[in-house]
Design an enzyme around this catalytic site. Sequence first.
Site, PDB file in Angstrom:
ATOM      1  N   THR A  11       0.824  -1.211   0.000  1.00 13.27           N
ATOM      2  CA  THR A  11       0.000   0.000   0.000  1.00 13.27           C
ATOM      3  C   THR A  11       0.855   1.258   0.000  1.00 13.27           C
ATOM      4  OG1 THR A  11      -1.843  -1.084   1.123  1.00 13.27           O
ATOM      5  CG2 THR A  11      -1.730   1.307   1.304  1.00 13.27           C
ATOM      6  N   THR A  85       1.028  -4.237   4.244  1.00 16.44           N
ATOM      7  CA  THR A  85       0.664  -4.563   5.622  1.00 16.44           C
ATOM      8  C   THR A  85       0.013  -5.939   5.783  1.00 16.44           C
ATOM      9  OG1 THR A  85      -1.477  -3.441   5.410  1.00 16.44           O
ATOM     10  CG2 THR A  85       0.372  -2.132   6.226  1.00 16.44           C
ATOM     11  N   ASP A  86      -0.607  -6.475   4.734  1.00 14.74           N
ATOM     12  CA  ASP A  86      -1.376  -7.709   4.908  1.00 14.74           C
ATOM     13  C   ASP A  86      -0.516  -8.884   5.353  1.00 14.74           C
ATOM     14  OD1 ASP A  86      -3.762  -6.513   4.355  1.00 14.74           O
ATOM     15  OD2 ASP A  86      -3.897  -7.215   2.284  1.00 14.74           O
ATOM     16  N   LYS A 156      -1.181  -7.991  12.710  1.00 17.64           N
ATOM     17  CA  LYS A 156      -2.094  -6.972  12.193  1.00 17.64           C
ATOM     18  C   LYS A 156      -3.450  -7.185  12.852  1.00 17.64           C
ATOM     19  CE  LYS A 156      -3.771  -4.738   7.983  1.00 17.64           C
ATOM     20  NZ  LYS A 156      -3.798  -4.737   6.505  1.00 17.64           N
ATOM     21  N   TYR A 274      -6.635 -27.302  31.305  1.00 10.18           N
ATOM     22  CA  TYR A 274      -7.896 -28.042  31.287  1.00 10.18           C
ATOM     23  C   TYR A 274      -7.660 -29.495  30.874  1.00 10.18           C
ATOM     24  CZ  TYR A 274     -10.153 -23.450  31.444  1.00 10.18           C
ATOM     25  OH  TYR A 274     -10.551 -22.192  31.817  1.00 10.18           O
TER      26      TYR A 274
END
Length: 329
Positions: A11, A85-86, A156, A274
């Site tokens: 971007t 950024t992805d 992200k 657990y």
Amino acid sequence: MKILILGTGGTIASAKTEDGYKAALSVEEVLDLAGIERHDGFEIESRDILNLDSTLLQPEDWETIGKAVFGAFGEYDGIIITHGTDTLAYTSSALSFMIRNPPVPVVLTGSMLPITEQGSDAPGNIKTALTFAKKGFPGVYVAFMGKIMLGTRVSKVHSTGPNAFQSINYPDVAYVKGEELVIRHRPRLSRGEPGFDPKIDSDVAYLRLTPGLSPEVFLAVANKAHGIILEGYGAGGIPYRGRDLLSAVSEVAREKPVVMTTQALHGGVDLMKYEVGRRALEAGVIPAGDMTKEATLVKLMWALGHTKNVDEVREIILTNVSDEIGKKS
């Protein structure tokens, strides 16, 4: 002092087209639009190695980026990578495992708005990265919204907002205020001779545990993969009531590594907490501890690039390489 800025697209380097935003600008053009001075008490050089939307990046591209970084160590005092950024958090994790003992700061950054758009966050993020590259310490980091975060601890967390990245289960390393760098936390990183170890096996499946996930689906996916990551609920566990997924996991875990992470953003996996978690441990599941999803995926690929032996993979996953894991179970 010399700083190298490597461009990979994303971007930050995008311009508007008829088909939407597309990576089109060189890193030199990005720096010009950001108003970055090339000679301001230090020298900046730039080089384009990729120009892609980061959605299109593949694991093979991590090696391309890593080679460019490693090859620059003898000549530069800091290295910055502009990146989409992805998949930025995957690349920062990959470089953290592939590049051993970096002698200078390696800082990834990007932007949520293209540099061509008014109000872009690109200039601020580049300046933050530059400040840390000049004044920080060796390692792989992400610079975003005035923060410096360890490369193996970042995710992200917002798809559109400018404060898109967060350090998970780990403090921010530093923040930048004007020209001032304020250190908050020094990572526990090894020191030694730099090395480049890019061996990975990307044939890893990532499955999200959901109510009703059938053993047959799990086995079909596992049959095609060399390793599996199961994103579980909360602290971790595998259902065995009704659809007996646990038995299927146990069958696969004898031959292939099955690693469990969590759908929860914070806290990590604790398979001792657990009964369903303890049964998963007994079945051979490897807990990801408090690693991010991105670091877990890349680390399993990196481990499988070195060995297919399940016990040896387990040892690599549970060993702290770049301060990516703290809590274990």
